[in-house]
Structure formats: structure tokens, C-alpha cells
Enzyme design. Structure first.
Site, PDB file in Angstrom:
ATOM      1  N   ASP A 106      42.282  46.410  46.409  1.00  0.00           N
ATOM      2  CA  ASP A 106      41.501  46.137  47.616  1.00  0.00           C
ATOM      3  C   ASP A 106      41.708  47.298  48.586  1.00  0.00           C
ATOM      4  O   ASP A 106      42.005  48.406  48.139  1.00  0.00           O
ATOM      5  CB  ASP A 106      41.901  44.761  48.185  1.00  0.00           C
ATOM      6  CG  ASP A 106      40.755  44.114  48.964  1.00  0.00           C
ATOM      7  OD1 ASP A 106      40.234  44.760  49.877  1.00  0.00           O
ATOM      8  OD2 ASP A 106      40.387  42.964  48.643  1.00  0.00           O
ATOM      9  N   HIS A 160      39.710  50.143  47.878  1.00  0.00           N
ATOM     10  CA  HIS A 160      38.464  49.972  48.629  1.00  0.00           C
ATOM     11  C   HIS A 160      38.431  50.833  49.880  1.00  0.00           C
ATOM     12  O   HIS A 160      37.607  50.622  50.758  1.00  0.00           O
ATOM     13  CB  HIS A 160      38.255  48.492  48.972  1.00  0.00           C
ATOM     14  CG  HIS A 160      38.000  47.627  47.762  1.00  0.00           C
ATOM     15  ND1 HIS A 160      37.696  46.294  47.851  1.00  0.00           N
ATOM     16  CD2 HIS A 160      38.010  47.912  46.432  1.00  0.00           C
ATOM     17  CE1 HIS A 160      37.522  45.790  46.628  1.00  0.00           C
ATOM     18  NE2 HIS A 160      37.719  46.758  45.754  1.00  0.00           N
TER      19      HIS A 160
END
Ligand SMILES: *[C@@H]1O[C@H](CO)[C@@H](O)[C@H](O)[C@H]1NC(C)=O
Length: 399
Positions: free
Chosen positions: A225, A248
Site C-alpha cells: 500500500d 502506492h
């Protein structure tokens, strides 16, 4: 003072008291530090005996010490079921970790609690070295299978604390977020390593919220993430020399999930490298009314290597397109600078500003941006975004 005391004894009395106090209370040497060794307190470096009690007993002694105290964790693998290190402490505590702390591999043990290891209400803490192994792969597999699974525990949290210095720490395979800084002031994370699979769910590297004066330096983060995520109530952040990927990207948000929410301000992200990430530098908010804001943000000197969304503001954030509000975001975004951002995009649109229809982004500045897609100039897309471009900006600014 009794009447008739001579002026001579009046002036020498304070000095005498100071001298007596010095001999009674000063430590033999100012450099002496109380030392606590977890192994002599019962910890076992066998990776399976629960050493939580030994760690907590070292902590309570160190925390009660009137002089600075050091807790030594030698090399080896120490199984810790979970640990809460509560302050306030009388003096600064240093955790010197040569070994690895290992979490339960069975996610049912701590998967429904918020944290594996947490420091709470501590003022003055150094964490030096160490590997935290969250053993999260069982929970990730559960989540991937779509079964009902617990949310998972954060590897390490600092909560409601001040003057925290972390250096040379590694966090691997957390069930959920790796390192959380929440409700803190004056925190410095330096030389931190985060590592988890690119497909591991919700394993943000470093999450900072409700905190002031937080610095992240010289760190390497690869996870499933956000490498760094910045939540409501974060201000005065300095993030420099961070390598991100897989992951991310570095994200402000998501914000605006709640209607009453604090904003984010004064964040500098300087000299970051993104490799194969979903995003580079991102600001994201949910599409619904909120009191939150994002202002005074600098993104400087970033290198993008094959990044899907190198520069992105997404005010219609809707993960997995699932049950999203689809209203106008109330989050006000202003004064965001992108300076010297270069490299390659993995998609045609390298710059995307998708701002709120109700509160357009204002004061966006782009200076010396060069992003290519398959060796061609990439594209930029703007919705409700205002600002200026200077220097050489490719793709051509749509502000
Ligand atoms: C912004 O944050 C930096 C630390 O990153 C701090 O040094 C500076 O004083 C802050 N500026 C304001 C106006 O608060």
C-alpha cells in the site's frame, strides 16, 4: 529566616545547600546509564518462547529509572506475543535492538487488536536497530480468499508521545500498517526499512496522523500500500531521501472520509525515488462533504521509474469502486508545489488533477517537470485545478 542572622551566613547558605545536594543526589558520573538486558530478565532468543514479559519488565525498570536507561536486546529471534510500552517515564529510554522480534504467525492471536507493539505516552525514546517481523502472510492470504478475516495489527505504533527518535529499524511483513505515528510531536525516523509483498493488503509503510514535527529521512520502503501515508491532523512534516517501491507512493490522504476532520498542512517531500509504484506523489480525498483541507505542500526533486500515476490529485477517491459517495469533496486543496519531478510514467496520463467541483484546487505550482510515457511526452489532465507553471513543464501544463 530568624531575625539576627548575620549577612555573612545568609549569602553562603544557598551555596552550602547546593553543595550538599550535589554530593547527595548526583550520579557518580554524568555519563552513567542504567542498563537492562532482556535475556537476563528471562527473554529467550529461540523464536518461540514468549518473551513479552521479559521485555515489559525491562521497560518498567528502564521507565522508572531516574537516569537515562538503555534496554539491550541481543542478536537472535525473540517471539513477542504483543507488547504495550506505557509512559510517562522518568528519563529518556533507549531500546538497542540487535535481534529480531517475531509476532505470532497465527493471525487469530493479535489480528483483531490494533497493534502488535505500541509505545504510548512516552516523552523521550530512542529505538536503535532491530527487525520487527509481523509474519503477516497468513492474514494476507485470508484477505485474498475473501473469507471473513480480522483487520490485522500494526507492527509498531507511537501514540500520544513526544521526542521519539528511531534509527536503523526494519519492519517486515506486517499484518496491516507497518509503522504508525499518531498523536505525537517531534518524531524522527531515520534509516528505516519497510518490506512486504507488493500484493499485501493495507500494509502502509509509515502512517502519520494527528502529529506535528515529524521527519522521515533516508528510508527504503517496499510494500503493498502507500509507502508513506499522511492522515488528518498532520502538520510540519519533512520527508527526505525516501525510496518507494513496490507500493502506492507517498500519499496525503485519504482525507474527507468524515464530515468533521482536521486538515494537513506544511508537508515537504524532497528527493524521493519511486520504482514501479501505483502512484508517485498523491493527494486523495473521498467525494463527500468534509471540513478537512490540504495546504502548503512541497514535492521537490522526485524521480519516477515506470510509475502509473506519477503526479495525482484524486478528489473522487473510491477504492475498488465499491460503495462510494460520489458527491463533491469538501476537502480544500491549496498551495501545492511540484518542482523538479522527472522520469517515466507507466500510463499515458502522467499528471492528473481531478479536483472537487465545489472547491477547486488553487495555487498549484509546477516547475521543471519532465515525465515521459514510452519515450514520448506524456499527457496531463485537469479538472477544477488552478495554478501556474514555470520553467520547462512536460507534459504541457493544463492548469
Ligand atoms: C513547516 O515545517 C517545517 C518542518 O518540516 C518547520 O521547520 C517549519 O517551521 C514549518 N513552517 C511553519 C510555518 O510552521
Amino acid at each position: 529566616m530568624a531575625k539576627g542572622t548575620s549577612s555573612m551566613s545568609l549569602s553562603s547558605l544557598p551555596l552550602t545547600l547546593i553543595c550538599i545536594a550535589y554530593f547527595l543526589f548526583s550520579p557518580p558520573s554524568a555519563t552513567v546509564t542504567a542498563q537492562y538486558d532482556v535475556v537476563s530478565l528471562g527473554a529467550k532468543a529461540d523464536g518461540e518462547s514468549d518473551s513479552s514479559k521479559a521485555f515489559l519488565s525491562a521497560w518498567s525498570s528502564a521507565c522508572a529509572s531516574s537516569s537515562p536507561a538503555t534496554i539491550n536486546v541481543p542478536a537472535g529471534s525473540f517471539y513477542i506475543k504483543s507488547a504495550t510500552f506505557d509512559g510517562p517515564c522518568r528519563s529518556t529510554v533507549t531500546f538497542k535492538i540487535a535481534g529480531t522480534l517475531v509476532a505470532p504467525s497465527d493471525y487469530s492471536v493479535i489480528g483483531s487488536t490494533d497493534n502488535w507493539i505500541i509505545f504510548h505516552q512516552v516523552n523521550g525514546l530512542n529505538v536503535v536497530g532491530g527487525v520487527l517481523d509481523g509474519q503477516g502472510s497468513g492474514l494476507w492470504a485470508c484477505k485474498a480468499s475473501g473469507k471473513g478475516c480480522p483487520q490485522g495489527a500494526t507492527n509498531l505504533e507511537f501514540s500520544n508521545s513526544e521526542n521519539i527518535f528511531v534509527s536503523g529499524l526494519s519492519s517486515v511483513n506486517s499484518q496491516m500498517f507497518h509503522i504508525v505515528v499518531n498523536g505525537c510531536q517531534n518524531v524522527k525516523l531515520q534509516g528505516v526499512m519497510v518490506s512486504a509483498l507488493g500484493t499485501s493488503p493495507n500494509t502502509d509503510g509509515i502512517h502519520i496522523s494527528q502529529s506535528k514535527d515529524v521527519t522521515v529521512l533516508n528510508s527504503k520502503i517496499g510494500t503493498g500500500d502507500d509507502c508513506v501515508s499522511i492522515g488528518p491532523g498532520a502538520s510540519n512534516l519533512w520527508i527526505e531521501n525516501v525510496a518507494c517501491g513496490p507500493g502506492h507512493g507517498i500519499s496525503i490522504g485519504s482525507l474527507g472520509k468524515d464530515s468533521q476532520e482536521e486538515g494537513v498542512q506544511n508537508v515537504t517531500v524532497k528527493t524521493a525515488t519511486f520504482t514501479g509504484t501505483q502512484n508517485g506523489v498523491r493527494i486523495k480525498s473521498w467525494a463527500r462533504p468534509s471540513t478537512a483541507f490540504v495546504r502548503n505542500i512541497q514535492f521537490q526533486h522526485a524521480t519516477m521509474n515506470n510509475v502509473q500515476n506519477p503526479i495525482i490529485i484524486d478528489q473522487n477517491y473510491c477504492p475498488d469502486d465499491d460503495d462510494c459517495p460520489h458527491e463533491a469533496s469538501g476537502v480544500r486543496i491549496s498551495d501545492v508545489t511540484y518542482q523538479d519531478i522527472h522520469g517515466t510514467s507507466a500510463t499515458e496520463v502522467a499528471v492528473k488533477f481531478d479536483c472537487s467541483t465545489e472547491y477547486p484546487c488553487t495555487g498549484i505550482t509546477m516547475e521543471d517537470v519532465k515525465l515521459t510515457y514510452r519515450s514520448q511526452v506524456a499527457e496531463a489532465s485537469c479538472e477544477n485545478a488552478g495554478g501556474t507553471a514555470s520553467g520547462s513543464v512536460q507534459p504541457t501544463s493544463c492548469l
